[in-house]
Design a protein around this motif. Structure first.
Motif, PDB file in Angstrom:
ATOM      1  N   ARG A 172       0.824  -1.210   0.000  1.00  0.00           N
ATOM      2  CA  ARG A 172       0.000   0.000   0.000  1.00  0.00           C
ATOM      3  C   ARG A 172       0.857   1.257   0.000  1.00  0.00           C
ATOM      4  NH1 ARG A 172      -5.280   1.453   3.755  1.00  0.00           N
ATOM      5  NH2 ARG A 172      -6.048   3.070   2.348  1.00  0.00           N
ATOM      6  N   ASN A 173       2.052   1.162   0.569  1.00  0.00           N
ATOM      7  CA  ASN A 173       2.970   2.304   0.594  1.00  0.00           C
ATOM      8  C   ASN A 173       4.382   1.826   0.282  1.00  0.00           C
ATOM      9  OD1 ASN A 173       0.957   3.040   3.235  1.00  0.00           O
ATOM     10  ND2 ASN A 173       1.150   4.556   1.625  1.00  0.00           N
ATOM     11  N   THR A 174       5.128   2.656  -0.433  1.00  0.00           N
ATOM     12  CA  THR A 174       6.500   2.406  -0.877  1.00  0.00           C
ATOM     13  C   THR A 174       6.552   1.262  -1.889  1.00  0.00           C
ATOM     14  OG1 THR A 174       7.223   0.799   0.812  1.00  0.00           O
ATOM     15  CG2 THR A 174       7.323   3.133   1.388  1.00  0.00           C
ATOM     16  N   HIS A 175       7.687   1.158  -2.586  1.00  0.00           N
ATOM     17  CA  HIS A 175       7.949   0.099  -3.556  1.00  0.00           C
ATOM     18  C   HIS A 175       6.822  -0.037  -4.584  1.00  0.00           C
ATOM     19  CE1 HIS A 175      10.547  -0.950  -0.104  1.00  0.00           C
ATOM     20  NE2 HIS A 175      11.417  -1.246  -1.070  1.00  0.00           N
ATOM     21  N   GLY A 176       6.445   1.079  -5.184  1.00  0.00           N
ATOM     22  CA  GLY A 176       5.433   1.051  -6.227  1.00  0.00           C
ATOM     23  C   GLY A 176       4.019   1.198  -5.731  1.00  0.00           C
ATOM     24  N   GLU A 177       3.776   0.825  -4.470  1.00  0.00           N
ATOM     25  CA  GLU A 177       2.480   0.912  -3.796  1.00  0.00           C
ATOM     26  C   GLU A 177       1.286   0.691  -4.743  1.00  0.00           C
ATOM     27  OE1 GLU A 177       2.399   5.821  -3.418  1.00  0.00           O
ATOM     28  OE2 GLU A 177       3.158   4.591  -1.748  1.00  0.00           O
ATOM     29  N   PRO A 178       1.212  -0.484  -5.402  1.00  0.00           N
ATOM     30  CA  PRO A 178       0.114  -0.709  -6.347  1.00  0.00           C
ATOM     31  C   PRO A 178      -1.273  -0.663  -5.706  1.00  0.00           C
ATOM     32  CG  PRO A 178       1.293  -2.750  -5.894  1.00  0.00           C
ATOM     33  CD  PRO A 178       2.111  -1.642  -5.311  1.00  0.00           C
ATOM     34  N   PHE A 179      -1.368  -1.015  -4.426  1.00  0.00           N
ATOM     35  CA  PHE A 179      -2.667  -1.029  -3.751  1.00  0.00           C
ATOM     36  C   PHE A 179      -2.846   0.186  -2.840  1.00  0.00           C
ATOM     37  CE2 PHE A 179      -3.478  -5.908  -4.049  1.00  0.00           C
ATOM     38  CZ  PHE A 179      -3.789  -5.748  -5.392  1.00  0.00           C
ATOM     39  N   ARG A 180      -2.182   1.294  -3.166  1.00  0.00           N
ATOM     40  CA  ARG A 180      -2.258   2.509  -2.347  1.00  0.00           C
ATOM     41  C   ARG A 180      -3.708   2.946  -2.142  1.00  0.00           C
ATOM     42  NH1 ARG A 180       0.704   7.365  -1.566  1.00  0.00           N
ATOM     43  NH2 ARG A 180      -0.484   8.628  -0.082  1.00  0.00           N
ATOM     44  N   HIS A 181      -4.516   2.880  -3.201  1.00  0.00           N
ATOM     45  CA  HIS A 181      -5.879   3.396  -3.135  1.00  0.00           C
ATOM     46  C   HIS A 181      -6.921   2.274  -3.201  1.00  0.00           C
ATOM     47  CE1 HIS A 181      -4.222   7.362  -3.369  1.00  0.00           C
ATOM     48  NE2 HIS A 181      -3.684   7.140  -4.549  1.00  0.00           N
ATOM     49  N   LEU A 182      -6.558   1.106  -2.693  1.00  0.00           N
ATOM     50  CA  LEU A 182      -7.498  -0.017  -2.719  1.00  0.00           C
ATOM     51  C   LEU A 182      -8.784   0.316  -1.970  1.00  0.00           C
ATOM     52  CD1 LEU A 182      -7.259  -2.895  -3.954  1.00  0.00           C
ATOM     53  CD2 LEU A 182      -6.832  -3.726  -1.635  1.00  0.00           C
ATOM     54  N   ASN A 183      -8.686   1.192  -0.970  1.00  0.00           N
ATOM     55  CA  ASN A 183      -9.866   1.568  -0.190  1.00  0.00           C
ATOM     56  C   ASN A 183     -10.880   2.364  -1.008  1.00  0.00           C
ATOM     57  OD1 ASN A 183      -7.793   3.647  -0.167  1.00  0.00           O
ATOM     58  ND2 ASN A 183      -9.125   4.784   1.222  1.00  0.00           N
ATOM     59  N   ARG A 184     -10.507   2.817  -2.203  1.00  0.00           N
ATOM     60  CA  ARG A 184     -11.438   3.582  -3.045  1.00  0.00           C
ATOM     61  C   ARG A 184     -12.355   2.686  -3.878  1.00  0.00           C
ATOM     62  NH1 ARG A 184      -7.547   8.398  -5.528  1.00  0.00           N
ATOM     63  NH2 ARG A 184      -6.905   9.282  -3.504  1.00  0.00           N
ATOM     64  N   LEU A 185     -12.094   1.396  -3.879  1.00  0.00           N
ATOM     65  CA  LEU A 185     -12.951   0.503  -4.665  1.00  0.00           C
ATOM     66  C   LEU A 185     -14.342   0.423  -4.052  1.00  0.00           C
ATOM     67  CD1 LEU A 185     -10.552  -2.438  -5.594  1.00  0.00           C
ATOM     68  CD2 LEU A 185     -11.334  -0.549  -7.031  1.00  0.00           C
ATOM     69  N   ARG A 186     -15.330   0.249  -4.933  1.00  0.00           N
ATOM     70  CA  ARG A 186     -16.723   0.156  -4.522  1.00  0.00           C
ATOM     71  C   ARG A 186     -17.369  -1.068  -5.165  1.00  0.00           C
ATOM     72  NH1 ARG A 186     -14.689   2.998  -1.577  1.00  0.00           N
ATOM     73  NH2 ARG A 186     -15.172   5.165  -0.984  1.00  0.00           N
ATOM     74  N   LYS A 187     -18.444  -1.510  -4.587  1.00  0.00           N
ATOM     75  CA  LYS A 187     -19.160  -2.664  -5.126  1.00  0.00           C
ATOM     76  C   LYS A 187     -19.545  -2.401  -6.584  1.00  0.00           C
ATOM     77  CE  LYS A 187     -22.973  -5.834  -4.225  1.00  0.00           C
ATOM     78  NZ  LYS A 187     -24.028  -6.250  -3.263  1.00  0.00           N
ATOM     79  N   GLY A 188     -19.258  -3.376  -7.430  1.00  0.00           N
ATOM     80  CA  GLY A 188     -19.556  -3.251  -8.853  1.00  0.00           C
ATOM     81  C   GLY A 188     -18.375  -2.816  -9.694  1.00  0.00           C
TER      82      GLY A 188
END
Length: 268
Positions: A172-188
């Motif tokens: 989620r943080n550092t080393h490219g942080e691909p899932f930095r904004h995973l919390n922004r996902l919504r159903k659908g």
């Protein structure tokens, strides 16, 4: 008669002591400033340089996979029609951004029906809402997978498109942080996993905002949290699990996003 005034004498030893005190204070101040600069440089390295380096490396790997697949169609990298039977174990070896667990499964990987090699990048994960395009590699080794900016597939969970649970972890943080904004996902929301022969489309179905790093239930074939049992599933299906650390800049808890397979289509 004039009154005499006594002038105090300053001893040389007192002057030397004061000089030593000043040198000690000055040296201490210099050390504090130097330490602060080094800490700032380390933070800049972690937050900027590792991100830039990992992102660029991950993007090059995506482009390399797409070039390879473009010249070699027809070999199924995912084993999408398969399924698992006996139980196994999957433990995150990185200690960062992932959750250990037990799942079922015989998996099929690169080369048509064999497992992907450890740390091998063999698929591409796309999340349109986040503008994310990142390689998926086998395993969750910190140095060989996650710190390269890749998403890591939990060993012994299912492969893309298979019945069961295709589970992955990412920083989620550092080393490219691909899932930095995973919390922004919504159903659908749509999540695509592209392999050599097939693109699998999942849609986000459930989100577990916080759970223990030891909550192995979230990556089981039928995922269900062991610490937050209100979150998860009770029936078999074709699931996708995305995991990362939460809150940001810590590894105290895990954020989990689940999706269900809704479509698959041949590449090209």
């Amino acid at each position: 008669m004039a009154r005499s005034v006594r002038i105090p004498l300053v001893q040389h030893s007192s002057l030397r002591r004061r000089a030593r005190y000043r040198r000690v204070l000055w040296t201490g101040a210099e050390l504090l400033v130097t330490t602060g600069v080094l800490v700032l440089l380390l933070v800049a390295h972690q937050l900027w340089w590792t991100n830039r380096e990992a992102r660029e490396g991950a993007e090059r790997k995506v482009e390399a996979l797409e070039r390879e697949w473009g010249g070699d169609r027809g070999h199924d990298l995912s084993g999408g029609g398969g399924g698992g039977a006996s139980g196994g174990s999957a433990t995150d070896s990185s200690g960062s951004g992932a959750t250990g667990g037990t799942t079922s499964g015989t998996t099929s990987g690169s080369g048509g029906g064999t497992n992907p090699r450890a740390s091998e990048a063999y698929a591409v994960l796309r999340i349109p809402r986040l503008g994310l395009r990142v390689p998926v590699a086998e395993g969750t080794d910190k140095q060989k997978v996650l710190n390269k900016g890749y998403v890591g597939h939990y060993a012994h969970t299912q492969q893309p498109g298979q019945a069961g649970n295709f589970a992955v972890a990412g920083h989620r943080n550092t080393h490219g942080e691909p899932f930095r904004h995973l919390n922004r996902l919504r159903k659908g929301d749509r999540v695509e996993v592209e392999t050599r022969s097939t693109t699998y489309t999942y849609t986000v179905d459930k989100i577990l905002p916080r759970t223990s790093p030891r909550d192995s239930g979230v990556v089981r074939p039928v995922p269900r949290s062991l610490t937050e049992p209100a979150y998860g599933y009770t029936l078999p299906g074709h699931y996708l699990t995305l995991t990362t650390c939460t809150p940001e800049y810590t590894s105290r808890y895990r954020l989990v996003v689940w999706g269900k397979l809704v479509a698959s289509r041949p590449r090209g």
